[in-house]
Write a protein that holds these residues in place. Structure first.
Motif, PDB file in Angstrom:
ATOM      1  N   ASN A   1      28.734  43.533  53.981  1.00  0.00           N
ATOM      2  CA  ASN A   1      28.097  43.312  55.276  1.00  0.00           C
ATOM      3  C   ASN A   1      27.247  44.525  55.676  1.00  0.00           C
ATOM      4  O   ASN A   1      27.188  45.532  54.980  1.00  0.00           O
ATOM      5  N   ARG A   2      26.537  44.399  56.766  1.00  0.00           N
ATOM      6  CA  ARG A   2      25.653  45.454  57.309  1.00  0.00           C
ATOM      7  C   ARG A   2      24.691  45.998  56.246  1.00  0.00           C
ATOM      8  O   ARG A   2      24.344  47.166  56.255  1.00  0.00           O
ATOM      9  N   THR A   3      24.319  45.163  55.323  1.00  0.00           N
ATOM     10  CA  THR A   3      23.472  45.589  54.200  1.00  0.00           C
ATOM     11  C   THR A   3      22.489  44.465  53.868  1.00  0.00           C
ATOM     12  O   THR A   3      22.861  43.290  53.933  1.00  0.00           O
ATOM     13  N   ALA A   4      21.273  44.847  53.537  1.00  0.00           N
ATOM     14  CA  ALA A   4      20.284  43.831  53.116  1.00  0.00           C
ATOM     15  C   ALA A   4      19.966  44.019  51.642  1.00  0.00           C
ATOM     16  O   ALA A   4      20.098  45.115  51.105  1.00  0.00           O
ATOM     17  N   VAL A   5      19.551  42.946  51.020  1.00  0.00           N
ATOM     18  CA  VAL A   5      19.009  43.060  49.660  1.00  0.00           C
ATOM     19  C   VAL A   5      17.542  43.448  49.803  1.00  0.00           C
ATOM     20  O   VAL A   5      16.805  42.836  50.587  1.00  0.00           O
ATOM     21  N   THR A   6      17.116  44.472  49.081  1.00  0.00           N
ATOM     22  CA  THR A   6      15.734  44.939  49.222  1.00  0.00           C
ATOM     23  C   THR A   6      14.863  44.529  48.033  1.00  0.00           C
ATOM     24  O   THR A   6      13.646  44.505  48.160  1.00  0.00           O
ATOM     25  N   ALA A   7      15.461  44.252  46.886  1.00  0.00           N
ATOM     26  CA  ALA A   7      14.656  43.830  45.729  1.00  0.00           C
ATOM     27  C   ALA A   7      15.521  43.088  44.722  1.00  0.00           C
ATOM     28  O   ALA A   7      16.727  43.347  44.599  1.00  0.00           O
ATOM     29  N   LEU A   8      14.876  42.165  44.006  1.00  0.00           N
ATOM     30  CA  LEU A   8      15.542  41.416  42.922  1.00  0.00           C
ATOM     31  C   LEU A   8      14.842  41.749  41.616  1.00  0.00           C
ATOM     32  O   LEU A   8      13.617  41.829  41.584  1.00  0.00           O
ATOM     33  N   HIS A   9      15.631  41.892  40.569  1.00  0.00           N
ATOM     34  CA  HIS A   9      15.045  42.059  39.233  1.00  0.00           C
ATOM     35  C   HIS A   9      15.744  41.057  38.321  1.00  0.00           C
ATOM     36  O   HIS A   9      16.637  41.418  37.554  1.00  0.00           O
TER      37      HIS A   9
END
Ligand SMILES: Cc1cc2nc3c(=O)[nH]c(=O)nc-3n(C[C@H](O)[C@H](O)[C@H](O)COP(=O)(O)OP(=O)(O)OC[C@H]3O[C@@H](n4cnc5c(N)ncnc54)[C@H](O)[C@@H]3O)c2cc1C
Length: 404
Positions: free
Chosen positions: A76-84
């Motif tokens: 929680n309290r976290t976002a995904v910033t990039a996908l590889h």
């Protein structure tokens, strides 16, 4: 073999995907990443949560122990910033990198803020998150003059809730009768008319500009020379799907993350579900659905794909809305109907409208009559031939009609 699934977003679509994976026997790692404190449900935000009769815990999608019981890791309290996807990696806002054989994008969307001059004022609210609702609630004080922009689903619910909280409410929309395509013209007009019957000032107009005057905010409506003055404005003018992660990862995006019938995007290791997903069916891109149940079904379909299982049978689309103490449900495609029949009368405590085509029910919408909509759904899904006269007769039991 899929061993690690990372679900980006903890709305109904993301949490349903996790639940359906476990229900289907998936034994690998399941992680949900979400910027919030815990996954919660959005429909109450314009209803009981805004009203203050339900708190955050009461709108949680699952109790805290569910995540342990189901072995679902909640970041929680976290976002995904990039996908590889080619490398099987997912980057998080705190710098962590998660390994993932499959990623499910369940990122929802943001409330739309059209480019109207003055829209950046602090007195202009939107409603997509619990934080939005917490910020809006104090502005809906008894006696406050509130302008709600947009009389679709969320705007109409906020207007109704604001009225219950004791506000003086004006509701503007350039469309004369919102929801006509979903409910049919007669029921849509009746429903929109509820606002005026309960004391809301309903105006058919678009907003051309806002001007923040410190204590108040002015709104200039199309066709009016004098501006109107309010304590607060709430926008309910639609949502913008969160597609940024998908775009940056090179996935196909076309006003939504493009998916196939199994929720798989243009990269075979990435799936998308819920509000931002847009299905291509027989080469044609369908409109995105922005309803709770559709998001839940997407989760079930994505899980089936990941499990290599058969996808649950599709069902007719369904949504509900609550306003002025009336519960409205709709199923199917009313705009495809060539004939509509009413069961009961619009002045009755409950009634339903059925839409028919070629002797079959294609849609229904009902006020305070969930049974009628459930029956219609069965008739649509099972292609049960329908008799318009019997459907319209409240004395005829719908159970009998469901069997054809
Ligand atoms: C106020 C309101 C009232 C509604 N009322 C009704 C109703 O009465 N009936 C109905 O059928 N539908 C209703 N809806 C629509 C319904 O709630 C949505 O269709 C549903 O919530 C969509 O679920 P979702 O999981 O796709 O998206 P969301 O619920 O938006 O969840 C997406 C989650 O992803 C997270 N996220 C986004 N980006 C990232 C990232 N980069 N990394 C990690 N996480 C991320 C978001 O923070 C969010 O928690 C309502 C919606 C709102 C806003």
């Amino acid at each position: 073999m899929t061993e690690r699934v990372v679900i980006v977003g903890g709305g109904i679509a993301g949490v349903s995907t996790a639940g359906a994976l476990r229900a289907g026997g998936f034994d690998g790692d399941v992680t949900i990443v979400d910027p919030g404190e815990f996954p919660y449900d959005r429909p109450p935000l314009s209803k009981d949560f805004l009203l203050g009769v339900k708190n955050g815990e009461q709108i949680a999608l699952q109790p805290p122990r569910w995540y342990d019981d189901q072995r679902v890791r909640l970041v929680n309290r976290t976002a995904v910033t990039a996908l590889h996807p080619a490398e099987g990696k997912v980057e998080l806002s705190d710098g962590t990198v998660l390994l993932a054989d499959r990623v499910v994008l369940a990122t929802g969307g943001a409330a739309a803020r059209p480019p109207i001059p003055g829209i950046g004022s602090e007195r202009v609210h939107v409603l997509r998150t619990a934080e939005d609702a917490d910020r809006l609630r104090p502005a809906l004080a008894p006696g406050a003059d509130v302008l709600v922009v947009g009389a679709g689903l969320i705007g109409a619910e906020v207007a109704s809730t604001a009225l219950r909280l004791g506000c003086e409410v004006t509701l503007v929309d350039p469309v004369a009768v919102p929801l006509t395509a979903a409910l049919g013209p007669d029921l849509a007009a009746w429903l929109h008319g509820l606002h005026a019957r309960h004391g809301i000032t309903a105006v058919q107009a678009g907003v051309e500009a806002f001007a923040d005057r410190g204590e108040r905010i002015e709104a200039r409506l199309a066709g009016e020379s004098a501006a109107r003055s309010y304590d607060a404005v709430v926008l309910g003018v639609g949502m913008v799907p969160h597609t940024g992660l998908a775009e940056r990862a090179g996935l196909e995006v076309d006003r939504g993350i493009v998916v196939d019938a199994g929720q798989v995007t243009s990269h075979p290791h990435v799936l998308a579900v819920g509000d931002p997903a847009r299905t291509r069916h027989d080469g044609v891109l369908l409109p995105r659905t922005e309803h709770w149940e559709a998001a839940r079904h997407d989760g079930a379909r994505a899980a089936a794909t990941l499990l290599g299982a058969e996808a649950p049978a599709p069902t007719a689309p369904w949504f509900w809305t609550d306003r002025h103490g009336r519960h409205v449900e709709a199923v199917g495609h009313m705009d495809a109907a060539e004939l509509t029949v009413v069961r009961g009368g619009f002045d009755d405590p409950s009634f339903a409208v059925f839409g028919l085509r070629d002797g079959f029910v294609v849609a229904a919408a009902a006020v305070d009559d969930s049974t009628a909509v459930r029956a219609a759904r069965r008739m649509i899904d099972r292609r049960v031939p329908a008799d318009a006269g019997k459907l319209a007769d409240p004395a005829v039991n719908l159970r009998g009609l469901m069997r054809g």
